[in-house]
Write an enzyme that holds these catalytic residues in place. Structure first.
Site, PDB file in Angstrom:
ATOM      1  N   CYS A 146       8.638  14.376  -1.832  1.00  0.00           N
ATOM      2  CA  CYS A 146       7.714  15.239  -2.679  1.00  0.00           C
ATOM      3  C   CYS A 146       7.259  16.177  -1.726  1.00  0.00           C
ATOM      4  O   CYS A 146       7.467  16.217  -0.560  1.00  0.00           O
ATOM      5  CB  CYS A 146       6.874  14.351  -3.645  1.00  0.00           C
ATOM      6  SG  CYS A 146       5.405  13.722  -2.488  1.00  0.00           S
ATOM      7  N   ASN A 158       3.592  14.252   0.330  1.00  0.00           N
ATOM      8  CA  ASN A 158       3.975  12.670   0.344  1.00  0.00           C
ATOM      9  C   ASN A 158       2.664  11.991   0.596  1.00  0.00           C
ATOM     10  O   ASN A 158       2.278  11.178   1.382  1.00  0.00           O
ATOM     11  CB  ASN A 158       4.554  12.571   1.803  1.00  0.00           C
ATOM     12  CG  ASN A 158       4.767  11.136   2.190  1.00  0.00           C
ATOM     13  OD1 ASN A 158       4.732  10.593   3.402  1.00  0.00           O
ATOM     14  ND2 ASN A 158       5.637  10.370   1.269  1.00  0.00           N
ATOM     15  N   CYS A 161       1.120  11.597  -2.995  1.00  0.00           N
ATOM     16  CA  CYS A 161       0.921  11.291  -4.616  1.00  0.00           C
ATOM     17  C   CYS A 161       2.423  10.423  -4.932  1.00  0.00           C
ATOM     18  O   CYS A 161       2.604   9.445  -4.871  1.00  0.00           O
ATOM     19  CB  CYS A 161       0.779  12.220  -5.157  1.00  0.00           C
ATOM     20  SG  CYS A 161      -1.185  12.974  -4.875  1.00  0.00           S
ATOM     21  N   ARG A 162       3.040  11.593  -5.475  1.00  0.00           N
ATOM     22  CA  ARG A 162       4.428  10.944  -6.083  1.00  0.00           C
ATOM     23  C   ARG A 162       5.517  10.212  -5.205  1.00  0.00           C
ATOM     24  O   ARG A 162       5.990   9.192  -5.543  1.00  0.00           O
ATOM     25  CB  ARG A 162       5.141  12.264  -6.770  1.00  0.00           C
ATOM     26  CG  ARG A 162       4.539  12.861  -7.785  1.00  0.00           C
ATOM     27  CD  ARG A 162       5.322  14.149  -8.442  1.00  0.00           C
ATOM     28  NE  ARG A 162       5.144  15.093  -7.464  1.00  0.00           N
ATOM     29  CZ  ARG A 162       5.918  16.389  -7.490  1.00  0.00           C
ATOM     30  NH1 ARG A 162       6.389  16.610  -8.872  1.00  0.00           N
ATOM     31  NH2 ARG A 162       5.802  17.404  -6.683  1.00  0.00           N
ATOM     32  N   SER A 163       5.620  10.593  -4.091  1.00  0.00           N
ATOM     33  CA  SER A 163       6.761  10.065  -3.246  1.00  0.00           C
ATOM     34  C   SER A 163       6.350   8.715  -2.575  1.00  0.00           C
ATOM     35  O   SER A 163       6.927   7.683  -2.887  1.00  0.00           O
ATOM     36  CB  SER A 163       7.430  10.891  -2.096  1.00  0.00           C
ATOM     37  OG  SER A 163       6.437  11.280  -1.351  1.00  0.00           O
ATOM     38  N   ASP A 175       3.651  16.143 -11.725  1.00  0.00           N
ATOM     39  CA  ASP A 175       2.863  16.429 -10.511  1.00  0.00           C
ATOM     40  C   ASP A 175       1.210  16.284 -10.768  1.00  0.00           C
ATOM     41  O   ASP A 175       0.592  17.158 -11.365  1.00  0.00           O
ATOM     42  CB  ASP A 175       3.075  17.751  -9.887  1.00  0.00           C
ATOM     43  CG  ASP A 175       2.546  17.599  -8.460  1.00  0.00           C
ATOM     44  OD1 ASP A 175       1.692  16.762  -8.133  1.00  0.00           O
ATOM     45  OD2 ASP A 175       2.949  18.503  -7.512  1.00  0.00           O
TER      46      ASP A 175
END
Length: 160
Positions: A9, A12, A14-16, A128
């Site tokens: 993401c 690096n 939050c999402r990933s 996101d």
């Protein structure tokens, strides 16, 4: 043969990393941890200062805790060109990540770069939470995507 998956993401934090730990949890539940190497990385250096990455963003960590997903002291790192050779799949969250990922790795001749929710029956970008503030929605997107990805990879393992 180990399947190597890198979730990508923007920052690096939050999402990933959430995807990394959700996926690891799913793999562990199926007793397949020896079959996978899983990591996560950023396309930017915004969350990396003086060589040290920031930890998982607190609301993202809290979402993992609320859902019983174990995680460690993850620190943001940036994806690099060599990651293309190290990983079988570079799984990104949205089209902006794809563009920036390809800028870093150069090209994708082996079709290793895949958008996470393209493994589901509802292909689209992962929400996101940095912009929406909705970590629950992001968690649901990531869980849906990681489950579909694992199903896909398990079917590929059977075909070997």
């Amino acid at each position: 043969m180990t399947i190597r998956v890198l979730f990508v993401c923007h920052g690096n934090i939050c999402r990933s990393p959430m995807a990394e730990f959700i996926f690891k949890n799913l793999v562990n539940q199926k007793r397949l941890s020896g079959e996978f190497t899983v990591g996560s990385a950023a396309t930017s250096t915004e969350e990396i200062y003086r060589g040290r990455g920031n930890p998982i963003y607190p609301p993202a960590a809290e979402q993992l805790r609320l859902n019983g997903i174990p995680f460690d002291d993850h620190r943001a790192v940036q994806v690099c060109r060599d990651d293309y050779d190290k990983y079988d799949y570079l799984v990104y969250m949205d089209q902006h990540n794809r563009r920036n990922l390809l800028r870093i790795i150069g090209s994708d001749p082996l079709n290793k770069c895949r958008r996470l929710l393209d493994f589901t029956d509802s292909p689209r970008d992962v929400s996101d939470p940095w912009y929406t503030g909705d970590f629950d929605l992001t968690y649901r997107d990531l869980t849906r995507g990681c489950t579909a990805l694992l199903d896909y990879l398990m079917s590929q393992m059977k075909d070997r």
